[in-house]
Design a protein around this motif. Structure first.
Motif, mmCIF file in Angstrom:
data_model
loop_
_atom_site.group_PDB
_atom_site.id
_atom_site.type_symbol
_atom_site.label_atom_id
_atom_site.label_comp_id
_atom_site.label_asym_id
_atom_site.label_seq_id
_atom_site.Cartn_x
_atom_site.Cartn_y
_atom_site.Cartn_z
ATOM 1 N N GLN A 46 30.914 17.090 83.305
ATOM 2 C CA GLN A 46 31.424 16.612 84.619
ATOM 3 C C GLN A 46 32.063 15.368 84.261
ATOM 4 N N GLN A 47 32.403 14.792 83.104
ATOM 5 C CA GLN A 47 33.124 13.866 82.556
ATOM 6 C C GLN A 47 34.277 14.084 81.570
ATOM 7 N N LYS A 48 35.317 13.406 81.774
ATOM 8 C CA LYS A 48 36.631 13.566 80.886
ATOM 9 C C LYS A 48 36.333 13.002 79.377
ATOM 10 N N VAL A 49 36.681 14.055 78.562
ATOM 11 C CA VAL A 49 36.420 13.567 77.411
ATOM 12 C C VAL A 49 38.321 13.780 76.687
ATOM 13 N N LEU A 50 38.607 12.684 76.168
ATOM 14 C CA LEU A 50 39.951 12.712 75.723
ATOM 15 C C LEU A 50 39.844 12.190 74.189
ATOM 16 N N VAL A 51 40.947 12.667 73.446
ATOM 17 C CA VAL A 51 41.183 12.398 72.147
ATOM 18 C C VAL A 51 42.410 11.891 71.868
ATOM 19 N N ARG A 52 42.500 11.101 70.769
ATOM 20 C CA ARG A 52 44.017 10.480 70.776
ATOM 21 C C ARG A 52 44.026 10.425 68.891
ATOM 22 N N TYR A 53 45.192 10.942 68.416
ATOM 23 C CA TYR A 53 45.059 10.767 66.838
ATOM 24 C C TYR A 53 46.254 9.677 66.700
ATOM 25 N N GLN A 54 45.383 8.983 66.022
ATOM 26 C CA GLN A 54 46.379 7.510 65.824
ATOM 27 C C GLN A 54 45.857 6.787 64.469
ATOM 28 N N ASP A 55 46.804 6.318 63.417
ATOM 29 C CA ASP A 55 46.436 5.380 62.489
ATOM 30 C C ASP A 55 46.079 4.133 62.743
ATOM 31 N N LEU A 56 44.883 3.661 62.573
ATOM 32 C CA LEU A 56 44.554 2.230 62.903
ATOM 33 C C LEU A 56 44.702 1.263 62.056
ATOM 34 N N THR A 57 45.459 1.543 60.981
ATOM 35 C CA THR A 57 45.682 0.598 59.846
ATOM 36 C C THR A 57 46.937 -0.103 59.992
ATOM 37 N N SER A 58 48.032 0.462 60.845
ATOM 38 C CA SER A 58 49.213 -0.234 61.003
ATOM 39 C C SER A 58 49.432 -1.384 61.916
ATOM 40 N N SER A 59 50.035 -2.181 61.541
ATOM 41 C CA SER A 59 50.167 -3.413 62.365
ATOM 42 C C SER A 59 50.406 -3.594 63.905
ATOM 43 N N GLU A 60 50.970 -2.477 64.281
ATOM 44 C CA GLU A 60 51.376 -2.273 65.636
ATOM 45 C C GLU A 60 49.984 -1.239 66.506
ATOM 46 N N ALA A 61 48.972 -0.856 65.526
ATOM 47 C CA ALA A 61 47.967 0.015 66.333
ATOM 48 C C ALA A 61 47.350 -0.330 67.540
ATOM 49 N N ALA A 62 46.876 -1.623 67.485
ATOM 50 C CA ALA A 62 46.294 -2.317 68.581
ATOM 51 C C ALA A 62 47.124 -2.125 69.937
ATOM 52 N N GLN A 63 48.489 -2.574 69.814
ATOM 53 C CA GLN A 63 49.181 -2.743 70.801
ATOM 54 C C GLN A 63 49.648 -1.351 71.457
#
Length: 262
Positions: free
Chosen positions: A57-74
């Motif tokens: 009943q819930q949405k489950v989304l995934v995102r591939y991303q390298d979180l070690t880059s300086s712009e990752a959070a933005q």
């Protein structure tokens, strides 16, 4: 949260395996849609399929991303904004570990660890924390470690980066608490995951005597502490004993470890 469309998301970095997946499952059990972000596409898909089967009943989304880059959070924040994903729960869980002298490792490896444990989580807390503050509600769970309280050879960069996350969490806990946003830093001891590259038999023995906790145990206690407004949570009573032991550990014992492994 009356309809699926109104249902907010729990965003879990490093949520495709280990304790991160356990966090994803626990927040889904609390009724949240799930967004998993990690740099493992294969594990992302497996986690998505498993969670979707458990919580249809819930949405489950995934995102591939390298979180070690300086712009990752933005980039991650902008993605959620563009997709109209309301993040009510932020779990900064993504992590890495190595054992050995920091100066013997590539500079790039130490930089990657500090980006993953310090810069990106702090940036995500600022970006999503501001949105939570504006809405008047939200939860942030930062996954630190019991090593954040220690100074020990062979894990210098790891414990220092986890110490930063602990102290940053405490600061924004006070800054956001009266705006309806709860911030908790969870500092587990040994967790039964592949992070430490321990043999399976040893992991079983450590779990049997309570030295090592399962990801599910950590997740349940961490989520409970976050929902109840705890500032810091150290799961497992035995870890308080280990923490005290480390503070009382004579210098010559640390030097013995140093001589053998550094």
């Amino acid at each position: 949260m009356n309809t699926q469309e109104q249902q907010p998301f729990a965003l879990i970095t490093g949520g495709s395996s280990g304790i991160g997946y356990a966090y994803a499952e626990e927040w889904a059990r609390k009724g949240y849609n799930i967004l998993i972000v990690s740099n493992r596409e294969d594990l992302n898909r497996q986690a998505q399929e498993k969670l979707q089967a458990l919580f249809p009943q819930q949405k489950v989304l995934v995102r591939y991303q390298d979180l070690t880059s300086s712009e990752a959070a933005q980039e991650l924040f902008d993605y959620c904004e563009s997709e109209n994903i309301i993040v009510e729960v932020l779990v900064n869980n993504a992590g890495m570990f190595y054992f050995g002298a920091a100066v013997e490792k590539p500079v790039a490896l130490n930089h990657k660890m500090t980006m993953l444990h310090c810069t990106t989580p702090a940036d995500l807390c600022v970006l999503f924390g501001k949105a939570m503050k504006d809405r008047g509600h939200g939860y942030i769970l930062n996954a630190s470690s019991i090593t954040a309280f220690m100074s020990f050879p062979t894990i210098a960069t790891y414990q220092a980066s986890k110490s930063y996350l602990l102290r940053f969490s405490k600061g924004i806990h006070y800054e956001l608490s009266h705006y309806g946003v709860k911030v908790c830093c969870v500092c587990p001891g040994a967790v039964d995951t592949d992070l430490y590259n321990l043999p399976v038999k040893m992991r079983k023995r450590l779990r049997a005597i309570g030295v090592m906790l399962s990801p599910e145990q950590i997740a349940k206690r961490g989520v409970w502490a976050t929902l109840h407004g705890r500032k810091v949570k150290i799961p497992g009573a035995i870890n308080y004993f280990f923490l005290l032991l480390c503070f009382l550990l004579p210098g010559f014992v640390i030097n013995l470890v140093k001589k053998k492994y550094v």
